[in-house]
Design an enzyme around this catalytic site. Structure first.
Site, PDB file in Angstrom:
ATOM      1  N   HIS A 155       0.877  -1.193   0.000  1.00 28.45           N
ATOM      2  CA  HIS A 155       0.000   0.000   0.000  1.00 28.45           C
ATOM      3  C   HIS A 155       0.904   1.230   0.000  1.00 28.45           C
ATOM      4  CE1 HIS A 155      -3.761   2.224   1.559  1.00 28.45           C
ATOM      5  NE2 HIS A 155      -2.846   3.140   1.271  1.00 28.45           N
ATOM      6  N   ASP A 203       1.448   2.461   3.522  1.00 30.67           N
ATOM      7  CA  ASP A 203       0.607   3.657   3.376  1.00 30.67           C
ATOM      8  C   ASP A 203       1.465   4.922   3.465  1.00 30.67           C
ATOM      9  OD1 ASP A 203      -1.618   5.191   2.922  1.00 30.67           O
ATOM     10  OD2 ASP A 203      -2.406   5.043   4.948  1.00 30.67           O
ATOM     11  N   HIS A 213       1.598   5.336  -1.645  1.00 37.23           N
ATOM     12  CA  HIS A 213       1.231   6.521  -2.434  1.00 37.23           C
ATOM     13  C   HIS A 213       2.494   7.102  -3.044  1.00 37.23           C
ATOM     14  CE1 HIS A 213      -2.875   6.603  -0.787  1.00 37.23           C
ATOM     15  NE2 HIS A 213      -2.294   6.110   0.296  1.00 37.23           N
ATOM     16  N   LYS A 251      -9.177  -0.445  -6.008  1.00 38.59           N
ATOM     17  CA  LYS A 251      -9.221   0.218  -4.701  1.00 38.59           C
ATOM     18  C   LYS A 251     -10.575   0.865  -4.465  1.00 38.59           C
ATOM     19  CE  LYS A 251      -7.706   2.193  -0.969  1.00 38.59           C
ATOM     20  NZ  LYS A 251      -6.613   2.093  -0.021  1.00 38.59           N
ATOM     21  N   HIS A 305     -10.407   0.977   1.708  1.00 41.17           N
ATOM     22  CA  HIS A 305     -10.177   1.957   2.770  1.00 41.17           C
ATOM     23  C   HIS A 305     -11.363   1.822   3.721  1.00 41.17           C
ATOM     24  CE1 HIS A 305      -8.554   5.762   4.517  1.00 41.17           C
ATOM     25  NE2 HIS A 305      -9.763   5.707   5.053  1.00 41.17           N
ATOM     26  N   HIS A 307      -4.604  -0.865   5.821  1.00 40.93           N
ATOM     27  CA  HIS A 307      -4.141  -0.153   7.017  1.00 40.93           C
ATOM     28  C   HIS A 307      -5.066  -0.364   8.222  1.00 40.93           C
ATOM     29  CE1 HIS A 307      -6.846   2.612   5.010  1.00 40.93           C
ATOM     30  NE2 HIS A 307      -5.934   3.131   4.247  1.00 40.93           N
TER      31      HIS A 307
HETATM   32  C1  NCD Z   1      -3.521   8.933   2.155  1.00 43.60           C
HETATM   33  C2  NCD Z   1      -3.062  10.001   1.161  1.00 43.60           C
HETATM   34  O1  NCD Z   1      -2.491  11.008   1.585  1.00 43.60           O
HETATM   35  O2  NCD Z   1      -3.223   9.806  -0.051  1.00 43.60           O
HETATM   36  N1  NCD Z   1      -3.546   9.543   3.449  1.00 43.60           N
HETATM   37  C3  NCD Z   1      -3.473   8.893   4.621  1.00 43.60           C
HETATM   38  O3  NCD Z   1      -3.614   9.529   5.665  1.00 43.60           O
HETATM   39  N2  NCD Z   1      -3.225   7.601   4.681  1.00 43.60           N
HETATM   40  C4  NCD Z   1      -4.825   8.382   1.759  1.00 43.60           C
HETATM   41  C5  NCD Z   1      -5.196   7.128   2.486  1.00 43.60           C
HETATM   42  O4  NCD Z   1      -4.611   6.071   2.273  1.00 43.60           O
HETATM   43  O5  NCD Z   1      -6.102   7.178   3.320  1.00 43.60           O
HETATM   44 ZN    ZN Z   2      -3.230   5.039   1.679  1.00 46.15          ZN
END
Ligand code: NCD
Ligand code: ZN
Length: 344
Positions: A13, A247, A15, A99, A136, A174
């Site tokens: 996971h 995450d 970003h 997702k 999520h 998460h």
């Molecule tokens: C994530 C993001 O910033 O894209 N933020 C987070 O707090 N984890 C989005 C997500 O996974 O919820």
């Molecule tokens: Zn995330």
């Protein structure tokens, strides 16, 4: 033990963002991880196979020449997603999962799902083909306390969704609560859960006690200490249903430190070191490989990585410097305890 060699881990996971931010952060993941499941919550989101192919090409172009890193792509489920497009991208090997963001649940989730009846066709097609749905798991009902949103989601959304879509493979992303762990454990082989490094390291006091610390604010928000301990027990036991999804969610400091600061912890540079510290303290270093490198690959039906990574324990490391990204800078997660493990 002062040295540990394990198969290269995967991040289930992640970003990676786009543009300058992607360029600024990608090395940190590529250095430690062999593969990562890349989240599709760009603005606009990655909704179609064609968009995923283009995003994948931008990620590969941003990789440094030394990298041995495979981005595994996801599609952002919307009420307009065409089930055939999912199946096409899946059969082409272009996407690894879809997702689900409940609309408004987190950063860049405005295009998410409001009416679950409108994604029924997509979910049924995914169940038939074996495409995993990464979830999520938080309700968006403003009447529900933010610390309860994961537990309420299990009863109100996830259980009905799984009951009406038998066979759907699900990853509860998460996981932050004992309730989430229990739900995954009871769900059989079709459901798994990812756990982040930061939810293993901090509880909600880190965000709020003795001053407000925006760099610890993420979604799902960190919970009470007993939840952290339950997560730690699941991870350090290397239960097969749970695996690492960092995450890691970089945001420019200016966006984190605003009056309405956004959610996300940037953990990629330190996630492995944080895990090594926590697993060592629990006497579970020998199980880190299962949590970080084996359980996730097994769930996704992929072979474990052949290459290895070696961690070595030494004197405490200085806190990592913020990462420059274009004109912005991104603060790296500080677990609040010294880190002794480095990748050699
Ligand atoms: C994530 C993001 O910033 O894209 N933020 C987070 O707090 N984890 C989005 C997500 O996974 O919820
Ligand atoms: Zn995330």
């Amino acid at each position: 033990m002062t040295r540990l060699t394990l198969r290269r881990p995967d991040d289930w996971h992640l970003h990676l963002r786009d543009g300058d931010l992607l360029a600024g952060v990608i090395d940190d993941s590529a250095r430690h991880f062999a593969r990562a499941l890349v989240m599709p919550n760009l603005v606009p989101p990655v909704r179609t196979g064609a968009e995923a192919a283009h995003y994948r090409a931008r990620i590969l172009a941003a990789l440094p020449p030394w990298a041995d890193f495979t981005p595994l792509m996801t599609l952002y489920l919307t009420e307009d997603t065409n089930p055939r497009d999912i199946l096409c991208a899946w059969r082409a090997g272009l996407v690894t999962a879809v997702k689900l963001y409940p609309a408004g649940a987190t950063t860049n989730s405005a295009s998410g799902v409001r009416d679950f009846d409108r994604v029924r066709g997509a979910l049924e097609a995914m169940a038939a083909a074996g495409v995993p749905l990464c979830v999520h798991g938080e309700v968006t009902d403003p009447a529900v306390d933010i610390f309860d949103r994961e537990a309420v989601f299990l009863d109100r959304v996830l259980e009905p969704l799984r009951r009406t879509t038998p066979g759907l493979r699900v990853v509860l992303e998460h996981v932050t609560t004992a309730e989430g762990l229990a739900y995954v454990r009871a769900g059989g082989p079709a459901i798994a859960g990812t756990i982040t490094a930061h939810h293993l390291a901090i509880n909600r006091n880190a965000i709020l006690a003795g001053g407000i610390r925006p760099h610890y604010y993420c979604l799902p928000v960190a919970k009470r200490e007993h939840h952290r301990l339950a997560l730690l027990a699941a991870a350090t036991a290397a239960e097969p249903a749970f695996f690492l999804g960092t995450d890691s969610a970089p945001h420019p400091d200016a966006d984190k430190l605003a009056p309405c600061g956004c959610a996300g912890c940037y953990t990629a540079p330190v996630a492995l070191a944080v895990l090594a510290e926590l697993f060592a303290a629990a006497g579970a270093l020998a199980r880190l490989e299962r949590f970080a490198s084996l359980n996730g690959a097994a769930f996704y039906g992929l072979a474990p990585n052949l290459a290895t990574v070696t961690l070595e324990r030494g004197p405490p490391l200085p806190p990592p410097a913020p990462r420059p990204a274009g004109t912005a800078r991104v603060t790296v997660f500080d677990p609040g305890f010294p880190l002794h493990w480095r990748v050699v």
